[in-house]
Design a protein around this motif. Structure first.
Motif, PDB file in Angstrom:
ATOM      1  N   HIS A 261       0.858  -1.175   0.000  1.00  0.00           N
ATOM      2  CA  HIS A 261       0.000   0.000   0.000  1.00  0.00           C
ATOM      3  C   HIS A 261       0.896   1.227   0.000  1.00  0.00           C
ATOM      4  CE1 HIS A 261      -3.369   2.607   0.872  1.00  0.00           C
ATOM      5  NE2 HIS A 261      -2.726   3.090   1.928  1.00  0.00           N
TER       6      HIS A 261
ATOM      7  N   LEU B   7      -5.752  -1.343   6.055  1.00  0.00           N
ATOM      8  CA  LEU B   7      -6.586  -1.269   4.859  1.00  0.00           C
ATOM      9  C   LEU B   7      -8.002  -1.722   5.198  1.00  0.00           C
ATOM     10  CD1 LEU B   7      -4.149  -2.739   2.190  1.00  0.00           C
ATOM     11  CD2 LEU B   7      -4.751  -0.343   2.555  1.00  0.00           C
TER      12      LEU B   7
ATOM     13  N   GLU C 220     -10.153  -3.062   3.293  1.00  0.00           N
ATOM     14  CA  GLU C 220     -10.373  -4.382   2.697  1.00  0.00           C
ATOM     15  C   GLU C 220      -9.854  -5.492   3.614  1.00  0.00           C
ATOM     16  OE1 GLU C 220      -8.446  -6.672  -1.089  1.00  0.00           O
ATOM     17  OE2 GLU C 220      -9.213  -4.644  -1.463  1.00  0.00           O
TER      18      GLU C 220
ATOM     19  N   LYS D  90     -10.566   6.715   1.642  1.00  0.00           N
ATOM     20  CA  LYS D  90     -11.436   5.706   1.024  1.00  0.00           C
ATOM     21  C   LYS D  90     -10.876   4.300   1.198  1.00  0.00           C
ATOM     22  CE  LYS D  90     -13.507   8.628  -2.490  1.00  0.00           C
ATOM     23  NZ  LYS D  90     -13.680   8.873  -3.929  1.00  0.00           N
ATOM     24  N   LYS D  91      -9.537   4.181   1.249  1.00  0.00           N
ATOM     25  CA  LYS D  91      -8.895   2.870   1.273  1.00  0.00           C
ATOM     26  C   LYS D  91      -8.484   2.373   2.657  1.00  0.00           C
ATOM     27  CE  LYS D  91      -6.756   3.491  -3.244  1.00  0.00           C
ATOM     28  NZ  LYS D  91      -5.476   3.565  -3.963  1.00  0.00           N
TER      29      LYS D  91
END
Length: 173
Positions: A30, A69, A71, A142-143
């Motif tokens: 990242h 993250l 995710e 956003k991530k």
């Protein structure tokens, strides 16, 4: 001639077997942007979970950034609905064992799609035998969620808090 035909046939069969496997693309790692004052340098050894660590040994200033993250958090069923919820989860355990600490009320700001929460923490470090000032920040993009910790001796708070805030508000991905 038979050897060449056999080798060609084996190569074609191998290529066909590999070509039948569907592949899914992934990105690893990242990347994010951060700005540091020119008197600070990247370093190591402050926190093994950090993505970047920074310091000025001369001015006795230190800090690091840890990111999670969104995710990855979902994969382990940690779903935070807001930067405030992430901040609260982090702060409930921050310096939990310290008896002499004070934490200011968090200040939250939204800049475009990025939410930043910051708070001041004062504590007494028994090992160093001195009062420490931390600027603790949480940044939600956003991530990812970022934890940004910068610290110095308490008597240097007024001198360096502005630079600590500039570091915090420079995070982007």
């Amino acid at each position: 001639m038979k050897k060449i035909i056999t080798l060609l046939l084996i190569t074609l069969l191998s290529a066909t077997a590999v070509a039948q496997t569907k592949m899914k693309p992934y990105k690893a790692g990242h990347v994010f942007d951060i700005s540091l004052p020119d008197y600070m340098n990247k370093t190591v050894g402050l926190n093994e979970d950090s993505a970047i660590e920074y310091e000025s040994e001369v001015k006795e200033l230190y800090g690091f950034v840890i990111y999670d993250l969104k995710e990855d958090l979902k994969l382990v069923e940690l779903n935070f609905n807001s930067a405030k919820e992430f901040y609260d989860g982090f702060m409930k355990d921050f310096l939990k064992e310290d008896e002499k600490k004070s934490i200011s009320d968090p200040v939250s700001k939204k800049i475009n799609d990025i939410t930043v929460i910051e708070t001041d923490v004062h504590t007494f470090d028994k090992e160093a035998n001195m009062e420490i000032y931390y600027l603790i920040g949480v940044v939600e993009t956003k991530k990812a969620f970022y934890k940004v910790l910068s610290w110095s001796a308490k008597e240097n708070k007024d001198k360096f808090k502005g630079d600590f805030q500039k570091i915090l508000y420079s995070i982007k991905d």
